[in-house]
Scaffold this active site. Structure first.
Site, PDB file in Angstrom:
ATOM      1  N   ASN A  47      90.950  11.650 -41.740  1.00  0.00           N
ATOM      2  CA  ASN A  47      92.193  12.246 -41.243  1.00  0.00           C
ATOM      3  C   ASN A  47      92.057  12.957 -39.906  1.00  0.00           C
ATOM      4  O   ASN A  47      93.055  13.210 -39.241  1.00  0.00           O
ATOM      5  CB  ASN A  47      92.760  13.217 -42.289  1.00  0.00           C
ATOM      6  CG  ASN A  47      93.196  12.500 -43.546  1.00  0.00           C
ATOM      7  OD1 ASN A  47      93.987  11.573 -43.498  1.00  0.00           O
ATOM      8  ND2 ASN A  47      92.649  12.904 -44.681  1.00  0.00           N
ATOM      9  N   GLN A 128     102.402  10.211 -44.422  1.00  0.00           N
ATOM     10  CA  GLN A 128     101.003   9.844 -44.590  1.00  0.00           C
ATOM     11  C   GLN A 128     100.285   9.872 -43.250  1.00  0.00           C
ATOM     12  O   GLN A 128     100.749   9.273 -42.270  1.00  0.00           O
ATOM     13  CB  GLN A 128     100.894   8.471 -45.242  1.00  0.00           C
ATOM     14  CG  GLN A 128     101.572   8.408 -46.608  1.00  0.00           C
ATOM     15  CD  GLN A 128     100.789   7.592 -47.606  1.00  0.00           C
ATOM     16  OE1 GLN A 128     100.160   8.130 -48.508  1.00  0.00           O
ATOM     17  NE2 GLN A 128     100.837   6.292 -47.462  1.00  0.00           N
ATOM     18  N   ARG A 186     109.178 -25.155 -49.824  1.00  0.00           N
ATOM     19  CA  ARG A 186     108.670 -24.056 -48.988  1.00  0.00           C
ATOM     20  C   ARG A 186     109.620 -23.817 -47.813  1.00  0.00           C
ATOM     21  O   ARG A 186     109.843 -24.713 -46.986  1.00  0.00           O
ATOM     22  CB  ARG A 186     107.278 -24.399 -48.485  1.00  0.00           C
ATOM     23  CG  ARG A 186     106.640 -23.323 -47.617  1.00  0.00           C
ATOM     24  CD  ARG A 186     105.283 -23.789 -47.131  1.00  0.00           C
ATOM     25  NE  ARG A 186     104.337 -23.890 -48.232  1.00  0.00           N
ATOM     26  CZ  ARG A 186     103.523 -22.908 -48.603  1.00  0.00           C
ATOM     27  NH1 ARG A 186     103.542 -21.763 -47.949  1.00  0.00           N
ATOM     28  NH2 ARG A 186     102.700 -23.077 -49.609  1.00  0.00           N
TER      29      ARG A 186
END
Length: 431
Positions: A47, A128, A186
């Site tokens: 961090n 975060q 697809r």
């Protein structure tokens, strides 16, 4: 690239439903909370590891503080060094208890401890630290939904176009099955909207949801962020990629990126490593790195003037400093004790203001200039006072590439500023 972030009502929301929090008629205390435990298993002290010259947590703290919507910004940690960095970047610190500092502790448990100790908090935006490309506008737009539309929870997502398959263990002896695709049909990328995945940048919840242990419930919606801003650093291999991404898409502050015209560089502790070598014959010598000299030449070629500075107590003598300046092709100022006074005099002579100046310092003498300069940096082995004052912390030590690293950073930001100006011109021409 334009930022096409957007908000969309989630499946649990109802257009006629009113907010369940009951705070429509009073001012709510909104806090940003970054969880930064010291015991990261993947990357030690991740961090506060430097990312493009800034501690990782510094990127999200800058975005939170500059959003101008939070009544308080907190970092929750159990580590002294993380606490120092958080405070240096303007955050308050919540020292979490041992009970919520374990490897098994959840983010929710830490947030619950935080709100128990902070009765004034009504809304918690959990950001975060591993999302360095977060911008203030992302937070503002998401928070406005809580404030203006009565939502209880908003979280960030990114759109992914990835086909998923069921995981099958080798011991199971069966085939895998597609989870979100028909292989015989697809779709092309442009024919498929993709899927929304949490990108981990932020989670906003009311206090009530956190206390009850049920975040992302009630009247809930998501905030979609473009992929280029959705960077999540989990392992060391992400670091080089993230550094490239943050230089291009990271948030560098409220001020527009400026093109600097002048760099001041301390001799000892920047260009040299501070050591003075004396030969058997008494001759004094210093060591400089060829890459550092090349960095100075790169700036000069790009139109940036470089001035070397030394103090009267500098172990590098005037004669040696003059030789260094001659080799670098720049001016040197000797015996400078009042750095700010001398620098501002030289700036005035050139008609420059601080935001047009870069400063590479080394110690307490440089702190004022480091704070004032538009761009500032110190080598990795600088003392704490200088490290905290600098806007960029070099990975390289003094005399071993710090000058080259900072000059490359300056040139990258100049390139980024030019790219932005070109894009703005294109946008103005688009009708």
């Amino acid at each position: 690239m334009a930022d096409k972030s957007k908000l969309t009502t989630g499946a649990n929301a109802s257009s006629s439903q009113q907010s369940s929090n009951g705070w429509s008629n009073k001012r709510r205390h909104i806090t940003a909370l970054i969880l930064a435990r010291g015991g990261s298993k993947g990357i030690p002290l991740k961090n506060i590891k430097l990312l493009a010259g800034v501690p990782l947590v510094g990127w999200v703290l800058r975005a939170a503080l500059d959003s101008d919507l939070f009544d308080s910004v907190w970092v929750s940690t159990d580590h002294d060094e993380i606490e120092k960095v958080a405070k240096a970047w303007g955050a308050q610190v919540h020292r979490r208890s041992l009970e919520v500092s374990q490897d098994s502790s959840s983010s929710l448990e830490t947030m619950q401890e935080f709100v128990r100790q902070r009765p004034e908090v009504d809304v918690i935006c959990h950001i975060q630290a591993t999302s360095p490309c977060l911008h203030p506008r992302h937070l503002r737009e998401a928070l406005q939904v809580i404030l203006d539309q009565g939502y209880d929870s908003v979280f960030s997502v990114v759109r992914r176009h990835q086909f998923r398959w069921e995981e099958v263990k080798q011991t199971e002896g069966r085939c895998s099955k597609p989870l979100n695709i028909n292989p015989s049909k697809r779709p092309r990328r442009q024919d498929w909207d993709g899927e929304l995945c949490e990108n981990g940048s932020f989670y906003i919840n009311t206090r009530e949801l956190i206390e009850k242990g049920v975040p992302q419930t009630g009247k809930v919606t998501y905030y979609e962020m473009p992929p280029e801003y959705s960077v999540d650093i989990d392992v060391d291999i992400d670091w080089p990629v993230a550094e490239q991404r943050v230089v291009r898409y990271g948030y560098f502050g409220k001020e527009e990126l400026e093109v600097v015209n002048l760099l001041f560089c301390s001799v000892s502790g920047c260009l040299t490593d501070g050591h003075l070598y004396i030969s058997i014959t008494g001759e004094e010598m210093v060591s400089i790195h060829s890459r550092d000299l090349m960095g100075i030449h790169m700036l000069q070629k790009d139109g940036v003037e470089v001035i070397l500075i030394s103090s009267k107590d500098d172990p590098v003598s005037k004669t040696l400093a003059d030789k260094l300046a001659e080799r670098a092709g720049c001016k040197v100022m000797h015996g400078v004790e009042q750095r700010q006074v001398v620098v501002e005099r030289l700036m005035k002579e050139r008609g420059l203001v601080w935001k047009k100046v870069a400063y590479l310092g080394t110690d307490i003498l440089d702190v004022d200039c480091l704070n004032l300069a538009g761009l500032s940096a110190v080598a990795s082995d600088a003392p704490a006072e200088a490290l905290n004052a600098a806007k960029y912390n070099c990975h390289s030590p003094a005399g071993r590439g710090a000058v080259r690293e900072f000059t490359e950073h300056i040139l990258l930001l100049k390139k980024k500023a030019k790219s932005k100006m070109d894009q703005d011109r294109i946008d103005r021409m688009s009708f």
